[in-house]
Design a protein around this motif. Structure first.
Motif, short mmCIF file in Angstrom:
data_model
loop_
_atom_site.label_atom_id
_atom_site.label_comp_id
_atom_site.label_asym_id
_atom_site.label_seq_id
_atom_site.Cartn_x
_atom_site.Cartn_y
_atom_site.Cartn_z
N GLU A 53 13.77 63.98 21.36
CA GLU A 53 13.84 65.45 21.39
C GLU A 53 12.91 66.07 20.34
O GLU A 53 12.32 67.12 20.58
CB GLU A 53 15.28 65.92 21.17
N PHE A 54 12.75 65.41 19.20
CA PHE A 54 11.83 65.92 18.18
C PHE A 54 10.38 65.82 18.64
O PHE A 54 9.57 66.69 18.35
CB PHE A 54 12.01 65.17 16.86
N ASP A 55 10.04 64.75 19.36
CA ASP A 55 8.68 64.56 19.85
C ASP A 55 8.40 65.39 21.09
O ASP A 55 7.27 65.81 21.32
CB ASP A 55 8.41 63.08 20.15
N ASN A 56 9.41 65.58 21.93
CA ASN A 56 9.28 66.31 23.19
C ASN A 56 10.40 67.34 23.31
O ASN A 56 11.38 67.11 24.01
CB ASN A 56 9.36 65.34 24.38
N PRO A 57 10.25 68.47 22.60
CA PRO A 57 11.32 69.48 22.63
C PRO A 57 11.68 69.87 24.05
O PRO A 57 10.82 70.06 24.91
CB PRO A 57 10.71 70.66 21.87
N GLY A 58 12.97 69.94 24.31
CA GLY A 58 13.46 70.29 25.63
C GLY A 58 13.83 69.10 26.48
O GLY A 58 14.36 69.25 27.57
#
Length: 73
Positions: A53-58
């Motif tokens: 989630e931190f690398d690919n928000p959402g």
């Protein structure tokens, strides 16, 4: 200040009978650094999804966040 002491002293204050529980402080590698007794054990796939989630928000929007047996949306 040690992280466990931080949780115990800052978040578990019974001064006004208000406290947060369960809570944990987790490192970037998924290691639980401090936690309340009731915080569930994180499973490897839960750690992976949180870190993703931190690398690919959402990325958790479609599936929700799972911690232990509980789903958060």
């Amino acid at each position: 200040m040690r992280l466990q002491s931080y949780i115990d002293e800052q978040f578990r204050s019974d001064a006004d009978s208000h406290f947060l529980d369960p809570i944990a402080i987790v490192g970037h590698d998924g290691t639980v650094l401090a936690q309340t007794f009731s915080f569930p054990k994180l499973k490897p796939n839960e750690i992976t999804s949180i870190m993703n989630e931190f690398d690919n928000p959402g990325s958790l929007a479609a599936t929700g966040l799972h911690i232990g047996e509980t789903k958060y949306t």
